[in-house]
Design an enzyme around this catalytic site. Structure first.
Site, PDB file in Angstrom:
ATOM      1  N   HIS A   1    -114.361  11.913 -90.309  1.00  0.00           N
ATOM      2  CA  HIS A   1    -113.360  10.989 -89.786  1.00  0.00           C
ATOM      3  C   HIS A   1    -113.638  10.647 -88.315  1.00  0.00           C
ATOM      4  O   HIS A   1    -112.744  10.729 -87.479  1.00  0.00           O
ATOM      5  CB  HIS A   1    -111.962  11.609 -89.912  1.00  0.00           C
ATOM      6  CG  HIS A   1    -111.554  11.911 -91.308  1.00  0.00           C
ATOM      7  ND1 HIS A   1    -110.505  12.774 -91.609  1.00  0.00           N
ATOM      8  CD2 HIS A   1    -112.027  11.478 -92.501  1.00  0.00           C
ATOM      9  CE1 HIS A   1    -110.368  12.863 -92.920  1.00  0.00           C
ATOM     10  NE2 HIS A   1    -111.280  12.090 -93.484  1.00  0.00           N
ATOM     11  N   PRO A   2    -114.867  10.249 -87.957  1.00  0.00           N
ATOM     12  CA  PRO A   2    -115.149   9.959 -86.552  1.00  0.00           C
ATOM     13  C   PRO A   2    -114.411   8.707 -86.088  1.00  0.00           C
ATOM     14  O   PRO A   2    -114.306   7.716 -86.821  1.00  0.00           O
ATOM     15  CB  PRO A   2    -116.666   9.753 -86.536  1.00  0.00           C
ATOM     16  CG  PRO A   2    -116.982   9.254 -87.911  1.00  0.00           C
ATOM     17  CD  PRO A   2    -116.047  10.000 -88.813  1.00  0.00           C
TER      18      PRO A   2
END
Length: 543
Positions: free
Chosen positions: A474-475
């Site tokens: 989930h960058p």
């Protein structure tokens, strides 16, 4: 050189939404440029097929972080979609919109129009939700969201029961009035097939002739006249192509590729650019900073009852699943392996949940990077429980390593650098032990496989976390939204500070990470970007 009104760089989760919604509004000629291929692989459209795209070099950027000192020096794998649909074409499809307080915080940070009232309205306009229209959901929108409770593996119901015994109330809608509690995850599928942002938004617009899509074309540089973005330099095959935008260019390459392209084009920290021989056009120190991600930690158990392991490993099981899918688009092949989960507080005095919980009716060894498989099921019945802190405090960065646009950027999330992140993850691990000790799970579990019987005290459990925790991919945050160009990259209308006709619309603009999976928030950014751009066009016409 060809000219377009709007050019979108990246046919990913947000970019496809933006293109489709702009086309629906009749916003002139639209070109979408994607570095990867068309989304024609059957593994994309078969929901459980994401195991085959997890290490697929043609469909996946397959990035890796730098060595992370707080994770025993490990490099952490970072898959990103390199295909039409972006990461929505290769992810686990969990639809989680984040908590109300996440977006109210965005607004408090100086971003008007991004509070929960506006964000919820955007979600409702996007959605065709299986639960129907309500104050919390939309129906009839482009994106179908499936409620899997009726189809989930029987072990998932036992998870929900055990969670209740551990103090987590059943939540029938984890995207409803509250995310607190345990229940069944909703997923982005339609009719048993993956509902990527490309399938929901881009392809309908293309079929109506309103959007042009160029694939296998890498944007290497943004072209400027003064401080006005006017075009793009693109490499396709051995050819260099130029495209010109009459109105706007929108970057939608994601949390790694968007800051990389800005830096390659002279927008970013001046000292970084000059170190690589790039003349700074706009010194924006925040480009590539503020990287955030969710870290995850598993406990794995041998089960006394059948799990998905047996069905995936045996020929009768595989044949049964295939027939179920072919005849009715139902069964395990139509689902994600992340079937149950929820959100809880690690301390009772907290005002809202700070931990996400996952349940998978499957256990497997994680494949080594370079192996074209997400999982190899264990040769016994097993399942996994996982925790992931919702709002980590640690911040990292993304930076170019050279002026070569084909070189992957340096990705350093700085996991667990903040002591509070360690404390919260340890609290999550303790909850997993509590959950496993409930009457329902105690009667189901035959043995603990990971972390195993040696992780009996805080020190050994922390060692297990440092050796085994991993990203849940989930960058975000590397081109954060905010009013101050010293600490932000775009304003509340997603316009790059100090540059004309250039916006960003992807997860890189998140000021802070949402509480949960971020594919839904990324698509929401595409929806809001389309609305903001339509408003700008109307304002320009009126003047």
């Amino acid at each position: 050189m060809t000219e377009w009104d709007v050019i979108i760089v990246g046919a990913g989760s947000a970019g496809c939404v933006l293109a489709g919604q702009l086309a629906e509004a009749g916003s002139g000629s639209i070109l979408v440029i994607e570095a990867g291929p068309r989304d024609r692989s059957p593994w994309i459209h078969l929901p459980i097929g994401y195991g085959k795209t997890f290490y697929h070099p043609r469909l996946n950027w397959m990035y890796r972080t730098t060595a992370q000192s707080e994770l025993d020096g490990r490099e952490i794998y970072q898959p990103r979609g390199k295909v039409v649909g972006g990461s929505s074409s290769i992810n686990a499809m969990v639809y989680a919109r984040g908590q109300q307080e996440d977006f109210d915080e965005w607004e408090r940070l100086g971003n008007p129009g991004w509070g929960w009232a506006e964000v919820l309205a955007a979600y409702r306009r996007m959605e065709d939700h299986a639960l129907g229209t309500s104050p919390w959901h939309g129906a009839g929108g482009p994106l179908h969201v499936t409620d899997i409770e009726a189809q989930a593996h029987p072990l998932t119901a036992l998870f929900v029961k055990a969670a209740g015994e551990a103090g987590l109330a059943f939540n029938p809608d984890l995207n409803g009035a509250t995310s607190a509690g345990a229940g069944y995850y909703q997923i982005t599928t339609r009719g048993g097939r993956r509902e990527s942002s490309a399938r929901a938004f881009l392809h309908p617009a293309r079929r109506r002739g309103r959007v042009k899509l160029e694939t296998e074309a890498l944007v290497t540089r943004i072209l400027f006249e003064g401080r006005r973005a006017v075009g793009l330099e693109v490499r396709r095959g051995g050819e260099t192509l130029l495209y010109r935008a009459r109105r706007e260019i929108v970057l939608a390459g994601g949390a790694f590729n968007t800051p990389q392209l800005l830096q390659l084009s002279g927008i970013g920290p001046a000292n970084l650019l000059t170190r690589h021989g790039i003349t700074p056009l706009q010194d924006l120190p925040a480009v590539g900073r503020n990287l955030q991600d969710h870290l995850c930690y598993d406990h794995v158990y041998r089960s006394k009852l059948p799990s998905l392991n047996g069905a995936l490993l045996s020929w009768p099981g595989r044949i049964g699943m295939a027939l179920n899918y072919l005849l009715g688009r139902r069964g395990p092949l139509s689902l994600s392996v992340n079937q149950g989960g929820g959100f809880f507080r690690t301390r009772p005095e907290l005002p809202r949940p700070d931990m996400q919980l996952y349940f998978s009716p499957l256990s497997y060894e994680r494949a080594l990077p370079g192996v074209r498989a997400l999982m190899k099921p264990d040769p016994f019945a097993g399942f996994s429980l996982s925790v992931s802190p919702c709002r980590p405090l640690s911040r990292g960065h993304v930076a170019i390593r050279s002026p070569d646009p084909h070189a992957p950027p340096e990705i350093s999330p700085n996991y667990l650098a903040e002591p509070e992140d360690v404390r919260v993850l340890m609290a999550g691990a303790r909850f997993l032990h509590r959950l496993a000790a409930t009457p329902t799970f105690a009667s189901l579990i035959e043995a603990e496989i990971r972390p195993g019987p040696d992780a009996v005290d805080e020190e050994r459990h922390l060692t297990a976390i440092r050796q085994n925790a991993y990203s849940v991919f989930h960058p975000c945050g590397t081109c954060r939204m905010g009013p101050d160009p010293r600490s932000a990259v775009v304003d509340a209308r997603l316009r790059v500070h100090g540059i004309e006709n250039l916006r960003i619309a992807d997860a890189s603009i998140f000021p802070t990470i949402p509480s949960g999976n971020i594919n839904a928030p990324a698509m929401m950014v595409g929806q809001r970007a389309a609305e903001l751009m339509r408003d700008s066009t109307r304002e320009a016409s009126a003047s």
